[in-house]
Every structure is written in C-alpha cells, then in structure tokens.
Design a protein around this motif. Structure first.
Motif, PDB file in Angstrom:
ATOM      1  N   ARG A   1      10.910 -13.039  11.349  1.00 37.23           N
ATOM      2  CA  ARG A   1      12.041 -12.440  10.614  1.00 37.23           C
ATOM      3  C   ARG A   1      11.884 -12.489   9.095  1.00 37.23           C
ATOM      4  O   ARG A   1      11.264 -13.370   8.751  1.00 37.23           O
ATOM      5  CB  ARG A   1      13.388 -12.691  11.331  1.00 37.23           C
ATOM      6  CG  ARG A   1      13.798 -12.768  12.736  1.00 37.23           C
ATOM      7  CD  ARG A   1      14.842 -13.079  12.937  1.00 37.23           C
ATOM      8  NE  ARG A   1      15.146 -14.523  12.905  1.00 37.23           N
ATOM      9  CZ  ARG A   1      14.729 -15.398  13.864  1.00 37.23           C
ATOM     10  NH1 ARG A   1      14.136 -15.158  14.838  1.00 37.23           N
ATOM     11  NH2 ARG A   1      14.795 -16.642  13.406  1.00 37.23           N
ATOM     12  N   LYS A   2      12.607 -11.699   8.513  1.00 38.08           N
ATOM     13  CA  LYS A   2      12.611 -11.428   7.102  1.00 38.08           C
ATOM     14  C   LYS A   2      13.208 -12.637   6.458  1.00 38.08           C
ATOM     15  O   LYS A   2      14.318 -13.158   6.932  1.00 38.08           O
ATOM     16  CB  LYS A   2      13.530 -10.123   6.434  1.00 38.08           C
ATOM     17  CG  LYS A   2      13.421  -9.888   5.050  1.00 38.08           C
ATOM     18  CD  LYS A   2      14.359  -8.871   4.645  1.00 38.08           C
ATOM     19  CE  LYS A   2      14.272  -8.404   3.206  1.00 38.08           C
ATOM     20  NZ  LYS A   2      14.999  -7.176   3.038  1.00 38.08           N
ATOM     21  N   VAL A   3      12.756 -13.216   5.318  1.00 40.24           N
ATOM     22  CA  VAL A   3      13.232 -14.485   4.573  1.00 40.24           C
ATOM     23  C   VAL A   3      14.227 -13.858   3.562  1.00 40.24           C
ATOM     24  O   VAL A   3      14.039 -12.665   2.975  1.00 40.24           O
ATOM     25  CB  VAL A   3      12.079 -14.974   3.891  1.00 40.24           C
ATOM     26  CG1 VAL A   3      12.387 -16.212   3.005  1.00 40.24           C
ATOM     27  CG2 VAL A   3      10.882 -15.206   4.814  1.00 40.24           C
ATOM     28  N   PRO A   4      15.283 -14.699   3.403  1.00 41.74           N
ATOM     29  CA  PRO A   4      16.337 -14.054   2.813  1.00 41.74           C
ATOM     30  C   PRO A   4      16.265 -14.519   1.192  1.00 41.74           C
ATOM     31  O   PRO A   4      17.204 -14.530   0.454  1.00 41.74           O
ATOM     32  CB  PRO A   4      17.596 -14.922   3.193  1.00 41.74           C
ATOM     33  CG  PRO A   4      16.961 -16.083   3.731  1.00 41.74           C
ATOM     34  CD  PRO A   4      15.536 -15.844   4.364  1.00 41.74           C
ATOM     35  N   PHE A   5      15.306 -14.661   0.536  1.00 46.51           N
ATOM     36  CA  PHE A   5      14.774 -14.720  -0.643  1.00 46.51           C
ATOM     37  C   PHE A   5      13.299 -14.406  -1.160  1.00 46.51           C
ATOM     38  O   PHE A   5      12.497 -14.251  -0.096  1.00 46.51           O
ATOM     39  CB  PHE A   5      14.988 -15.966  -1.262  1.00 46.51           C
ATOM     40  CG  PHE A   5      14.253 -17.176  -0.757  1.00 46.51           C
ATOM     41  CD1 PHE A   5      13.169 -17.600  -1.130  1.00 46.51           C
ATOM     42  CD2 PHE A   5      14.802 -17.793   0.606  1.00 46.51           C
ATOM     43  CE1 PHE A   5      12.454 -18.529  -0.369  1.00 46.51           C
ATOM     44  CE2 PHE A   5      14.172 -18.876   1.272  1.00 46.51           C
ATOM     45  CZ  PHE A   5      12.983 -19.178   0.665  1.00 46.51           C
ATOM     46  N   THR A   6      13.130 -13.820  -2.178  1.00 44.86           N
ATOM     47  CA  THR A   6      11.877 -13.186  -2.607  1.00 44.86           C
ATOM     48  C   THR A   6      11.114 -14.070  -3.888  1.00 44.86           C
ATOM     49  O   THR A   6       9.828 -13.609  -3.694  1.00 44.86           O
ATOM     50  CB  THR A   6      11.960 -11.680  -3.081  1.00 44.86           C
ATOM     51  OG1 THR A   6      12.977 -11.800  -4.237  1.00 44.86           O
ATOM     52  CG2 THR A   6      12.707 -11.090  -1.980  1.00 44.86           C
ATOM     53  N   HIS A   7      11.687 -15.111  -4.464  1.00 43.73           N
ATOM     54  CA  HIS A   7      11.077 -15.842  -5.242  1.00 43.73           C
ATOM     55  C   HIS A   7      11.695 -17.203  -5.163  1.00 43.73           C
ATOM     56  O   HIS A   7      12.767 -17.645  -4.932  1.00 43.73           O
ATOM     57  CB  HIS A   7      11.562 -15.124  -6.897  1.00 43.73           C
ATOM     58  CG  HIS A   7      11.158 -15.845  -7.614  1.00 43.73           C
ATOM     59  ND1 HIS A   7      11.208 -15.623  -9.090  1.00 43.73           N
ATOM     60  CD2 HIS A   7       9.681 -16.428  -7.963  1.00 43.73           C
ATOM     61  CE1 HIS A   7      10.720 -16.474 -10.084  1.00 43.73           C
ATOM     62  NE2 HIS A   7       9.771 -16.814  -9.383  1.00 43.73           N
TER      63      HIS A   7
END
Length: 601
Positions: free
Chosen positions: A219-225
């Motif tokens: 599933r998608k991770v809730p942060f990008t950095h």
C-alpha cells in the motif's frame, strides 16, 4: 500565514536570530514557547534560552508582558502587521534543543518558534538565511523556494507540523536512497574523512525497506520524504523521533571507516538506534496514545502506555536487524540477553510497574540519579520484554486462518495501525484477542475469566504491565527452542552495588535497595580505597583482594573522610546474569518450527 526568519549571524555567539511576522494579529496577541519536546518526556523550559522579545507594529515599538514562564502578551492593536524579534541561545549538542557554533548548526522547532495563540492551524513559513559560506540546509519540511544549498523558504501547514521538523545546518556529509517512492536523505556531521558512508547508507536502506513493508505491504506510504540527521561526537548516543525525520547522535568509534576494522558491537548499536527511531515514524508519531492527541506543550502529558510506544519499539528495533540479516540469530540472542539483564539488575521492577514507570517518566526516568534503579524500571527495556513475552505467547497458538500463519505481535501492531486513531490499553487488549483467536495458554497465564477471551487477554496484559512480577520469559523462550542459562554474578553484583571509575578512582555509583552493600553502609559516591591490606586502584582489584571465606575491612573515602566498613561473607548466589542460546538438546518439532519462524533459523 505566520512568517519566521532564521539567521545565524555570528555563529561564535551561539545564538540564532529569529524574526516572527503576523500579517493580521489579534489585539493583545498572545505567544508562547513549548516547555517540552514530544519524544523526550521532561519539562525542559526552552524559554530560558530566549532573549527579551522586541515587538513592533506600524513602525512603533509595542510592549511585551510575560504572563507565565513560557507565555507573553503583546500589547498591540489588531490593525497592521506585528513583528517580533528575539534571539535563541543554542549550545546543547543533544538531539532535544538547539546548537550553533562555527562548524555546525541544528535546531528543533520547539526551541526557536513561538506559537501565535489563535493561529496554530494556519500555515507557518520559515525563511532560512544568513548562513556561513559553504553551509547547507537539511530538513524534511516541505520547501517552497530554496537554492542548491537549501537556503530559502519552507512551509508547514500548521504549528504542530512546524515544530516536528528539525533542521541541520553545516558542511555535512550527504547521501540518499529511495524506497517505494520515498526519498530518504542521510546527513552526517562530524565524521572523519575515511567514514564509510555508503555502508551506513546501504544498511539503513535495508532497515527502511523492511519497516515500510511491515507497516504498509504494497500500500501507499503516508510520506514522500524522510531525513536522518546524525551528529558524530567523540562519545555520545541518542535519538529523537519526528514524523518525517530523526535526529541522532553517536560516537566516532561507532561509524564504519574505510580501511579500518569495524567495531561490530558499537556499529550494531548504532543500527539498532536507527531502526528504533525509524519505527517511531509509525509507532508514536502516527499511532499515538489518546493522551497525546493533541499535545499540550505547556505541561507534562502523562500516559501509562510508554511501555507500548517506547518498549515495543525497543523490541522491534533489534528484530528488524535480525529480519534484514544485519545481525545473525546468535547476536540477536545476545542483544536480548543484555535487555533481560538490564531489567533484572533493577530492583525497582519489583515495586514499580512498567505502566507506572510510564506515567512517572517526567519525574523519574528523565531525572535519573543514584537511586533510579531502586525507584523505577525502564519502560524501554521492561516494555521490550513485555512485547517479547506477548509475541512468544501468541506464537504458541494455533492458526485461525486457512493460510496457516499463526498469530504474532506483528498482527497485533497492524490491527492497531488499521484503527486509524489514537489508542488505549483496551485497544491493545482487543487487538491481542482478535489476533489470537484463542485464550492465552494456561501454562503462561491462568486467567480468572475462564472462556471470556477478550477479558483473558486484558487480564494478561494488565498483569504484565500493571503488575510487578517478573515475566515468564524462560518458559516462553523454551517454547521457541531457546535455552535460558544463568551465570554467576560478579562480586559487585552479589554485593548489590554499581561501581565504576570516576576521576581516576573506583567509586560507588549506586547501591541497590535491600542489598549487602546497603546493609554494610556503602553509599553512592564513596571512593573505594582498600580491601583488607590491599589498595584498590583498578576495576578488577575489588575481586582480586576479596577473601570469600571471612569478613574483610573495606576502607572508603566519603566527603574527604576515611571510613572503615565491614564487607561480610557474601553468598555464592545473587546477581546472576542470563545468557540465551539456541537449544542444542532435542526439542519437539513444533518448537523448532516456531524458532525458525521467529529467529529465521
């Protein structure tokens, strides 16, 4: 929007210059500074490092009056922008506050950013400027417009987010990698020129990949950095978690170096710290206790659940070193043995539950002294053992799914994560019951609630977190094909004293309650001079001159006075240490299967 400007000016003064601007302030605007930083449970009074606040509005000075130790009222009108200027003294090398010298700068928002009452939910913009030549900026705060060095504008959507983004400044080493679309930066200040950054980067990436997969699967991770900020000093250790970054500190001897033999133990400790703080990205920063939603920055935020948020994180940090192959099973068992021995060497565990220790963190754990071992128990280490005990208990139970995967603590953590809200101890108990599908084994816990399964698990959880009895770890480890061996304690352990070198002399650091050391009159701070006729100069001298067959005279120095104490004949037992090992004798096939699943052997 609230605008801040951070400047270094003269780094030799160890002061950041801060300008705060509000376009439409409230009349009599109130501002405040946090007294603590989430993740470090001690009131630190950050306002003591602020210079007097100067306020101007429409070109004229405006009075600023203190309301309490961390709050001020500005006697402004509601017409026209309001500007506040102040300095922050920054000379703390820890991960908790702020630091500035000619080599490096660092700050947490709780130390430098005033909160404008009534505007907490508004966007907060920060301009970082005025840095020494060659310095760069590292932070996970979203950039609005910055140059190649990172100087420029950053923006957070609200005050809580603003102060959860520490900032590293200087001429640091920099590396990065990407996991599942998430850009991870690693910056290191103070490393030697032969620092093997690529090895640290590669090992950290393995940890991050494993933990992201643990929490999110595909599933998608809730942060990008995400940013790791590591400050390397001569001797130090610690970390502080944030939602999209962590601030770390370690000793130079802990780092891998090209062309040099690796100090495996200290490097493993560093990797465990990295694993611990990264796991906090989920466990405590997003999955929170109800008492932290929202934070109250003006006072202590008590919770009885640090055993879960810090303790379970301490269980999983080394687990992920094992799961990623960064340590082998034997090394993992040594790490686990160390945690067990730390708890067993703490008499306070028999009087203070790990839940009470969590609640009292503000006044006990974070204010340690020579009596701390008698006055509390660490919710880190004891909490890790609660996590271990629950995990091994669950792993004994049969599978309740067609896939054949039995219940584990992993499943409990993911059930709690899926709740999507702050949790209570009741939530943990319910997740245990749902994951287990069966009552706890009677060999581990004879529940007074019979077949009422949710209450069985709640009773077990209460017993292990609100009670003070030692956990049945030896029994539980045997079910996983792991033996519990005890080794004779040292003379100091049987005596019930912690002894170490200070100022070139052997000194009593702590005396355990109810011990022989307490009974004979030893006190913390005593310098050990001689045992019998022999001088004590080195750590091994006490054992070397000890005669186990008779009482001996122990000379100590206390407050410049020489005292004569009687060291009694000590029992041969007491102070034993635990060593865990893979069982060599035949164990049943189920235990071998459990061991293979838990330890990957």
């Amino acid at each position: 929007m609230i605008d801040f400007r951070i400047e270094v000016g003269n780094a030799h003064t160890h002061r950041f210059q801060v300008t705060m601007r509000m376009a439409r302030p409230q009349p009599g605007q109130v501002v405040s500074l946090p007294v603590w930083i989430p993740g470090s449970y001690l009131v630190r009074e950050f306002a003591r490092h602020l210079s007097p606040i100067a306020a101007t509005q429409n070109g004229a000075s405006v009075p600023v009056a203190p309301l309490d130790k961390c709050t001020w009222r500005v006697e402004n009108t509601g017409t026209g922008p309001l500007t506040l200027r102040y300095e922050v003294y920054a000379f703390d090398t820890s991960v908790r506050t702020a630091f500035l010298d000619a080599r490096r700068g660092f700050f947490n928002g709780t130390s430098v950013f005033l909160k404008a009452e009534g505007f907490e939910c508004q966007a907060q913009r920060v301009k970082i400027t005025g840095l020494p030549k060659g310095w760069r900026v590292a932070t996970a705060m979203p950039a609005v417009k910055v140059n190649a060095q990172g100087l420029g504008d950053y923006e957070a959507p609200d005050y809580d987010t603003l102060i959860d983004h520490p900032v590293e400044l200087g001429t640091f080493w920099h590396g990065e990698f990407t996991v599942r679309g998430v850009r991870h930066e690693f910056v290191v200040a103070g490393a030697t020129d032969d620092f093997d950054g690529q090895r640290l980067l590669d090992d950290t990436q393995r940890i991050c990949e494993a933990q992201i997969s643990f929490w999110h699967g595909r599933r998608k991770v809730p942060f990008t950095h995400y940013v790791f900020m590591l400050n390397v000093v001569d001797d130090g250790y610690g970390g502080l978690e944030h939602r999209q970054s962590t601030a770390l500190i370690c000793g130079r001897r802990d780092l891998p170096r090209r062309g040099h033999a690796l100090n495996k133990d200290s490097y493993t400790t560093l990797l465990g710290l990295i694993s611990h703080e990264y796991f906090h990205t989920w466990n405590v920063k997003r999955l929170k206790p109800v008492e932290f939603a929202p934070y109250d920055y003006t006072q202590e935020n008590h919770t009885r659940m640090l055993w879960f948020f810090e303790g379970f994180t301490s269980y999983y940090d080394d687990q992920f070193l094992l799961r990623t192959g960064l340590v082998d099973p034997n090394t993992y068992l040594k790490l686990l043995s160390k945690t067990i021995n730390q708890v067993l060497a703490t008499p306070g565990r028999l009087d203070y539950s790990v839940a009470q220790a969590s609640f009292d963190a503000w006044t006990r754990y974070y204010r340690q002294d020579e009596n701390t071992a008698n006055a509390t128990v660490s919710y880190y280490t004891k909490g890790a053992l609660v996590g271990l005990a629950l995990d091994l208990t669950l792993r004994q139970l049969p599978s309740t799914t067609e896939l054949g995967a039995g219940p584990t603590l992993d499943g409990v953590m993911l059930r709690l994560w899926k709740l999507g809200r702050p949790i209570t101890q009741d939530d943990v108990a319910q997740a245990l019951a749902d994951e287990a599908g069966h009552p706890p084994p009677t060999s581990v816990f004879a529940s007074p609630h019979g077949a009422d399964m949710p209450n069985c698990w709640r009773a077990l959880l209460d017993n292990w977190t609100e009670g003070c009895e030692d956990l049945p770890l030896a029994t539980l480890l045997r079910t996983q094909g792991v033996d519990w061996h005890t080794q004779a304690g040292s003379l100091a352990q049987r005596l019930g004293a912690r002894i170490g070198e200070r100022g070139g002399v052997q000194q009593v650091l702590a005396v355990m309650h109810g011990s022989a050391a307490e009974q004979m009159g030893l006190s913390a701070g005593d310098e050990l001079l001689a045992l019998g006729e022999w001088r004590i100069k080195r750590a091994e001298d006490l054992a070397q001159w000890h005669d186990a067959s008779r009482p001996q005279t122990l000379l100590v120095c206390r407050d410049q006075r020489v005292l004569s104490l009687t060291l009694p004949v000590l029992p041969n037992t007491g102070g034993e240490t635990v060593a865990l090992a893979l069982a060599n004798d035949p164990v049943d096939e189920q235990a071998l299967a459990r061991r293979a699943n838990w330890l990957k052997v």
